[in-house]
Design a protein around this motif. Structure first.
Motif, short mmCIF file in Angstrom:
data_model
loop_
_atom_site.label_atom_id
_atom_site.label_comp_id
_atom_site.label_asym_id
_atom_site.label_seq_id
_atom_site.Cartn_x
_atom_site.Cartn_y
_atom_site.Cartn_z
N MET A 18 0.74 -1.27 0.10
CA MET A 18 -0.05 -0.08 0.08
C MET A 18 0.69 1.22 0.05
O MET A 18 1.98 1.46 0.71
N SER A 19 0.42 2.13 -0.89
CA SER A 19 1.43 3.42 -0.85
C SER A 19 1.18 4.12 0.59
O SER A 19 0.26 4.41 0.82
N PRO A 20 2.49 4.77 0.61
CA PRO A 20 2.42 5.93 1.76
C PRO A 20 1.49 7.13 1.70
O PRO A 20 1.25 7.45 0.59
N ILE A 21 1.08 7.65 2.54
CA ILE A 21 0.41 8.86 2.51
C ILE A 21 1.43 9.89 2.37
O ILE A 21 2.22 10.08 3.43
N ARG A 22 1.05 10.73 1.19
CA ARG A 22 2.30 11.83 0.76
C ARG A 22 1.71 13.15 1.46
O ARG A 22 0.46 13.56 1.55
N LEU A 23 2.76 13.64 2.22
CA LEU A 23 2.49 15.02 2.71
C LEU A 23 3.20 16.01 2.43
O LEU A 23 4.54 15.88 1.96
N ILE A 24 2.76 17.35 2.57
CA ILE A 24 3.55 18.52 2.42
C ILE A 24 3.35 19.34 3.80
O ILE A 24 2.25 19.22 4.29
N LEU A 25 4.51 19.66 4.32
CA LEU A 25 4.59 20.54 5.61
C LEU A 25 4.65 22.06 5.25
O LEU A 25 5.70 22.26 4.56
N ALA A 26 3.77 22.89 5.60
CA ALA A 26 3.84 24.10 5.43
C ALA A 26 3.75 25.07 6.82
O ALA A 26 2.82 24.93 7.55
N ASP A 27 5.16 25.69 7.19
CA ASP A 27 5.39 26.36 8.31
C ASP A 27 6.62 26.93 8.14
O ASP A 27 7.67 26.54 7.72
N ASP A 28 6.45 28.17 8.39
CA ASP A 28 7.61 29.30 8.38
C ASP A 28 8.64 29.17 9.28
O ASP A 28 9.59 29.50 9.21
N ALA A 71 4.81 9.56 4.45
CA ALA A 71 6.05 10.21 3.50
C ALA A 71 6.04 11.54 3.35
O ALA A 71 5.01 12.09 2.43
N VAL A 72 6.67 12.61 3.75
CA VAL A 72 6.77 13.82 3.50
C VAL A 72 7.70 14.31 2.17
O VAL A 72 8.59 13.95 1.99
N VAL A 73 6.89 14.75 1.30
CA VAL A 73 7.34 14.97 0.10
C VAL A 73 7.72 16.25 -0.47
O VAL A 73 8.31 16.71 -1.59
N GLY A 74 7.45 17.34 0.36
CA GLY A 74 7.70 18.69 0.37
C GLY A 74 7.42 19.51 1.65
O GLY A 74 6.81 19.02 2.29
N ARG A 121 1.78 26.14 -4.47
CA ARG A 121 2.53 25.76 -5.60
C ARG A 121 3.26 24.25 -5.40
O ARG A 121 2.82 23.59 -6.53
N LEU A 122 3.54 24.06 -4.26
CA LEU A 122 4.08 22.58 -4.31
C LEU A 122 2.94 21.63 -4.26
O LEU A 122 2.79 20.58 -4.68
N ALA A 123 1.65 22.02 -3.64
CA ALA A 123 0.61 21.07 -3.79
C ALA A 123 0.14 20.97 -5.24
O ALA A 123 -0.20 19.89 -5.47
N GLU A 124 0.28 21.97 -6.03
CA GLU A 124 -0.17 21.90 -7.40
C GLU A 124 0.86 20.83 -8.34
O GLU A 124 0.43 20.02 -9.09
N MET A 125 2.08 21.11 -7.60
CA MET A 125 3.05 20.41 -8.52
C MET A 125 3.20 19.12 -7.97
O MET A 125 3.41 17.78 -8.81
N LEU A 126 2.96 18.69 -6.68
CA LEU A 126 3.35 17.21 -6.07
C LEU A 126 2.08 16.33 -5.93
O LEU A 126 2.25 15.22 -5.92
N ARG A 127 0.92 17.04 -5.89
CA ARG A 127 -0.34 16.40 -5.68
C ARG A 127 -0.33 15.55 -4.61
O ARG A 127 -0.55 14.34 -4.69
N PRO A 129 -9.32 19.74 -4.96
CA PRO A 129 -10.26 19.32 -4.12
C PRO A 129 -9.87 17.98 -3.66
O PRO A 129 -10.49 17.45 -2.52
N ASN A 130 -8.96 16.99 -4.10
CA ASN A 130 -8.43 15.75 -3.69
C ASN A 130 -7.65 15.83 -2.77
O ASN A 130 -7.23 14.83 -2.01
N VAL A 131 -7.02 17.34 -2.65
CA VAL A 131 -5.71 17.31 -1.68
C VAL A 131 -6.59 17.88 -0.23
O VAL A 131 -6.99 18.75 -0.35
N GLN A 132 -6.22 17.10 0.70
CA GLN A 132 -6.83 17.43 1.92
C GLN A 132 -6.01 18.45 2.70
O GLN A 132 -4.70 18.40 2.62
N VAL A 133 -6.42 19.23 3.84
CA VAL A 133 -5.56 20.18 4.46
C VAL A 133 -5.88 19.91 6.00
O VAL A 133 -7.04 20.09 6.29
N LEU A 134 -4.89 19.71 6.68
CA LEU A 134 -4.94 19.68 8.04
C LEU A 134 -4.25 20.91 8.68
O LEU A 134 -3.25 20.94 8.64
#
Length: 217
Positions: free
Chosen positions: A1-11, A30-33, A43-49, A76-81
């Motif tokens: 099963m593929s890992p859940i792909r994540l982007i972390l956004a924090d300054d 898996a943090v991908v960005g 920008r990263l969400a649009e590029m990395l989905r 809409p398929n990208v969730q935000v926490l």
């Protein structure tokens, strides 16, 4: 099963890298960005989905509210926490209305963050207890006159599911409470979303509050 792909956004770089290190221990994540601000997160969400963007609120340039709105509108398929130190009403309700699927505080233990990410990736929502209380308080402070035509759109069982949803319960907790299967809960949720014209659990709660369909427990 593929890992859940994540982007972390924090300054805050140290906090972001600390979060990354803790999440790296989980084999199904898996943090991908990484993003320093809202614009970079979009920008990263649009590029990395990714599957989930873990979003801070107060960042330079574009803040987390606008970034959440753009991501949820465009992808809409990208969730935000939301993961933040702030639980002010102005932030909480602005982010939920922008489409955030969950809201946690940075004081939450790592296990709660991991659970929230998994829940959101599975199509559920995840709210800190203090955020759930804010939702309930918002409901209790509203007038409770029932708009009959809208109220009748939901069956009694769908109303039961909706009330438990507003208490922050997961699908499994709702199923256990009502003594029904997880699949039946999902069917009820799909019907609720369709009747309220929404696409997520959070949006369903907010729409139900606007229509005065919920009462405080």
């Amino acid at each position: 099963m593929s890992p859940i792909r994540l982007i972390l956004a924090d300054d805050h770089v140290m906090l972001r890298q600390g979060t990354l290190a803790m999440l790296a221990r989980e084999t199904d994540l898996a943090v991908v960005g990484e993003a320093n601000d809202g614009a970079e997160a979009v920008r990263l969400a649009e590029m990395l989905r990714p599957d989930v963007v873990v979003m801070d609120v107060r960042m330079p340039g574009m803040n987390g509210i606008e970034a959440t709105r753009q991501i949820r509108t465009r992808l809409p398929n990208v969730q935000v926490l939301v993961l933040t130190a702030h639980d002010d009403d102005e932030y909480v309700f602005a982010l939920l209305e922008a489409g955030a699927n969950g809201y946690l505080l940075k004081t939450a233990p790592v296990s709660e963050l991991v659970h929230a990410i998994r829940a959101i990736a599975a199509g559920e929502s995840a709210m800190a207890p203090s955020i759930v209380r804010k939702l309930v308080n918002r409901v209790s402070g509203r007038k409770t006159a029932q708009p009959e035509d809208e109220f009748e759109a939901l069956t009694s069982r769908e109303m039961e599911v909706l009330k438990l949803l507003a208490q922050g319960m997961t699908n499994k907790q709702i199923a256990d409470t009502l003594i029904i299967s997880d699949r039946t809960v999902q069917t009820h949720l799909s019907n609720i979303f369709g009747k309220l014209g929404v696409n997520s659990r959070t949006e369903a709660i907010l729409m139900a509050m606007k229509r005065n369909l919920l009462r405080a427990p």
